[in-house]
Scaffold this active site. Structure first.
Site, PDB file in Angstrom:
ATOM      1  N   HIS A 227       0.514  -1.473   0.106  1.00  0.00           N
ATOM      2  CA  HIS A 227      -0.175   0.205  -0.253  1.00  0.00           C
ATOM      3  C   HIS A 227       0.984   1.291  -0.229  1.00  0.00           C
ATOM      4  O   HIS A 227       0.192   2.120   0.186  1.00  0.00           O
ATOM      5  CB  HIS A 227      -0.699   0.251   0.935  1.00  0.00           C
ATOM      6  CG  HIS A 227      -1.829  -1.153   0.581  1.00  0.00           C
ATOM      7  ND1 HIS A 227      -3.383  -1.034   0.546  1.00  0.00           N
ATOM      8  CD2 HIS A 227      -1.773  -1.870   1.992  1.00  0.00           C
ATOM      9  CE1 HIS A 227      -3.692  -1.789   0.730  1.00  0.00           C
ATOM     10  NE2 HIS A 227      -2.781  -3.042   1.560  1.00  0.00           N
ATOM     11  N   LYS A 258      -1.591  -2.422  -6.840  1.00  0.00           N
ATOM     12  CA  LYS A 258      -2.377  -1.816  -6.040  1.00  0.00           C
ATOM     13  C   LYS A 258      -2.383   0.663  -6.910  1.00  0.00           C
ATOM     14  O   LYS A 258      -2.873   0.960  -7.820  1.00  0.00           O
ATOM     15  CB  LYS A 258      -2.226  -1.035  -4.456  1.00  0.00           C
ATOM     16  CG  LYS A 258      -2.529  -2.661  -3.970  1.00  0.00           C
ATOM     17  CD  LYS A 258      -3.492  -2.414  -3.270  1.00  0.00           C
ATOM     18  CE  LYS A 258      -3.846  -3.953  -2.322  1.00  0.00           C
ATOM     19  NZ  LYS A 258      -4.985  -4.582  -2.955  1.00  0.00           N
ATOM     20  N   THR A 288       2.123 -20.330 -13.959  1.00  0.00           N
ATOM     21  CA  THR A 288       2.299 -19.965 -15.504  1.00  0.00           C
ATOM     22  C   THR A 288       2.467 -17.958 -14.516  1.00  0.00           C
ATOM     23  O   THR A 288       1.552 -17.613 -14.124  1.00  0.00           O
ATOM     24  CB  THR A 288       0.894 -19.430 -15.866  1.00  0.00           C
ATOM     25  OG1 THR A 288       0.567 -21.314 -15.945  1.00  0.00           O
ATOM     26  CG2 THR A 288       0.932 -18.979 -17.396  1.00  0.00           C
ATOM     27  N   THR A 373     -11.581  -9.804   7.373  1.00  0.00           N
ATOM     28  CA  THR A 373     -10.774  -8.942   7.022  1.00  0.00           C
ATOM     29  C   THR A 373     -10.640  -8.335   7.916  1.00  0.00           C
ATOM     30  O   THR A 373      -8.858  -7.437   8.331  1.00  0.00           O
ATOM     31  CB  THR A 373     -11.216  -8.442   6.287  1.00  0.00           C
ATOM     32  OG1 THR A 373     -11.464  -9.387   4.659  1.00  0.00           O
ATOM     33  CG2 THR A 373     -10.525  -7.212   5.044  1.00  0.00           C
TER      34      THR A 373
HETATM   35  C1  LIG Z   1      -0.309  -5.640   3.166  1.00  0.00           C
HETATM   36  C2  LIG Z   1      -1.287  -6.296   1.391  1.00  0.00           C
HETATM   37  N1  LIG Z   1      -0.182  -7.356   1.271  1.00  0.00           N
HETATM   38  C3  LIG Z   1      -0.538  -8.097  -0.248  1.00  0.00           C
HETATM   39  C4  LIG Z   1      -1.584  -7.206  -0.389  1.00  0.00           C
HETATM   40  C5  LIG Z   1      -1.843  -8.704  -1.827  1.00  0.00           C
HETATM   41  O1  LIG Z   1      -1.611  -8.290  -2.706  1.00  0.00           O
HETATM   42  P1  LIG Z   1      -2.545  -8.453  -3.962  1.00  0.00           P
HETATM   43  O2  LIG Z   1      -4.271  -8.134  -4.247  1.00  0.00           O
HETATM   44  O3  LIG Z   1      -1.845  -7.822  -5.479  1.00  0.00           O
HETATM   45  O4  LIG Z   1      -2.319  -9.854  -4.201  1.00  0.00           O
HETATM   46  C6  LIG Z   1      -2.661  -7.307  -0.039  1.00  0.00           C
HETATM   47  C7  LIG Z   1      -4.062  -6.730  -0.879  1.00  0.00           C
HETATM   48  O5  LIG Z   1      -5.199  -5.465  -0.323  1.00  0.00           O
HETATM   49  C8  LIG Z   1      -2.798  -6.159   1.282  1.00  0.00           C
HETATM   50  O6  LIG Z   1      -3.077  -5.504   1.665  1.00  0.00           O
END
Ligand SMILES: Cc1ncc(COP(=O)(O)O)c(C=O)c1O
Length: 414
Positions: A227, A258, A288, A373
């Site tokens: 982030h 992001k 892949t 979450t």
């Molecule tokens: C802190 C953090 N690390 C890793 C990820 C995973 O990233 P990705 O969406 O590219 O799989 C997220 C996804 O929201 C996240 O918030």
């Protein structure tokens, strides 16, 4: 049909079981309903919502496409021209004909971004964390892992899959981390896993002090900058860069999904460490590789954002306006130092009702965030403004939040 393990032994049709589980989620207000959206490349943050009564125009307030790079003309052009040149797919795993020159170029770009010797690209940030943390923790003999309680699910999964002893320290509690580290011999391998910008809290990790502790107790540091990249640090190199700590972190992990607006994840670190993960991590070896067009779009996005202080300034202007307007309302939001603004409702059903009202009555789309979450009782909205939200949109959002907040309080009081 299958036999239930507990209680009286009886057979149950599989679907009946799943239906009951879903009914529980629904009764707790945690059943997730996705908004059926079309985000428009030429009109962000406006999207078309395919509502039950037909298409409606809405404003998106929860996207992680923080800088709108998913619709940047150069990024789109990179994806199109790479598709025309190399096709839609990569053709295999990296080991079996799936390594394209564009992957190699992307890995060089991320290594340069974080001033590390090497980089390794994965199909997502989730996979990068899961695969790398599992490989490192499992591979190091008698490794012990130390994790902030708010690390991402992908990091928890990686460490769990490694089946090593682990300590969870409460969020940013460095006294506790020190106490946990001090239980082990200095020579025993240790790994500290943490995140630079915690996405649900909107706060920062104390990177410098964690690096001090890691040095004192001889621990490897693994920092998730998902982030932060694109937004913080010089040219978007992340929080560790901003604090001049990047050289002290062993593994900097990030993603392209992001602020970079595409998809895919990565790690960067020493040549040897990255080569080790490349050689043993199942989540890298057995899947892949990213399509070349994605690699090309991601490289272009990173390079574009290296020179995009104007876009970052616009983001911060909007973040500051949003926070300033919220501070004049009764809305309960976290006063974060980051670009993320959580608004905590604290109840799954109410949170859903709140976001439904924003969507149906005000044309504002914010997804409610529930357990797992965030912990139960901390259900929230997570507001993310972009450089493309206008001042009018920000005023409209705060007015809408304030109005719904007021009506919910009246309802609860009544
Ligand atoms: C802190 C953090 N690390 C890793 C990820 C995973 O990233 P990705 O969406 O590219 O799989 C997220 C996804 O929201 C996240 O918030």
């Amino acid at each position: 049909m299958f036999r239930l393990k507990t209680g009286t032994l009886s057979f149950m049709p599989y679907d009946t079981f799943f239906e009951q589980e879903l009914a529980t989620l629904k009764s707790e207000g945690r059943y997730r309903i996705f908004a059926d959206l079309e985000r428009h490349a030429n009109n962000s943050p406006i999207a078309t919502w395919h509502s039950p009564t037909g298409p409606k125009s809405v404003i998106v307030w929860c996207s992680n496409d923080y800088l709108g790079m998913s619709h940047h003309p150069s990024v789109i052009e990179a994806a199109i021209s790479a598709t025309e040149k190399y096709g839609a797919g990569s053709g295999g795993t990296r080991n079996i004909s799936g390594t394209n020159h564009l992957h190699v170029e992307l890995e060089r770009t991320i290594a340069k971004l974080h001033e590390k010797e090497a980089g390794l690209v994965f199909s997502s940030g989730y996979v990068a964390n899961e695969a790398s943390l599992c490989a490192l923790a499992k591979g190091l003999p008698n490794c012990v892992a130390f994790c902030d309680e708010k690390i991402h699910a992908s990091m928890i999964q990686g460490i769990s899959h490694a089946r090593v002893p682990k300590h969870i320290f409460s969020h940013n509690n460095l006294d506790q981390l020190r106490q946990q580290l001090s239980q082990y011999d200095k020579a025993q391998p240790k790994l500290i896993a943490f995140v630079s910008v915690y996405s649900m809290e909107g706060d920062f990790a104390p990177i410098e002090t964690i690096c001090d502790l890691a040095k004192e107790y001889n621990a490897l540091t693994y920092l998730d900058e998902v982030h932060a990249v694109g937004i913080y640090g010089k040219g978007g190199a992340g929080r560790a860069n901003e604090l001049n700590q990047q050289h002290r972190i062993d593994v900097i992990q990030g993603n392209f999904a992001k602020a970079y607006g595409v998809i895919g994840g990565y790690i960067t670190g020493s040549k040897i460490l990255v080569d080790y993960v490349r050689s043993v991590a199942a989540g890298f070896i057995f899947t892949t590789s990213l399509p070349p067009m994605v690699a090309s779009a991601a490289t272009t996005s990173i390079k574009t954002l290296r020179d995009a202080d104007d876009l970052r300034h616009k983001l911060w202007d909007n973040v500051n306006l949003l926070k300033n307007l919220l501070s004049k309302t009764q809305v309960n939001y976290y006063h974060t130092p980051s670009h993320i603004v959580p608004v905590v409702i604290g109840n799954a059903g109410l949170c859903k009702e709140f976001t439904d009202t924003l969507l149906n009555d005000f044309g504002i789309y914010v997804q409610p965030i529930n357990y797992p979450t965030v912990p139960k009782g901390e259900e929230r909205m997570r507001l993310t403004v972009t450089p493309f939200h206008t001042k009018e949109m920000i005023h409209q959002m705060v007015d809408a939040l304030n109005a719904v907040w007021g009506s919910f309080f009246m309802k609860m009081a009544g």
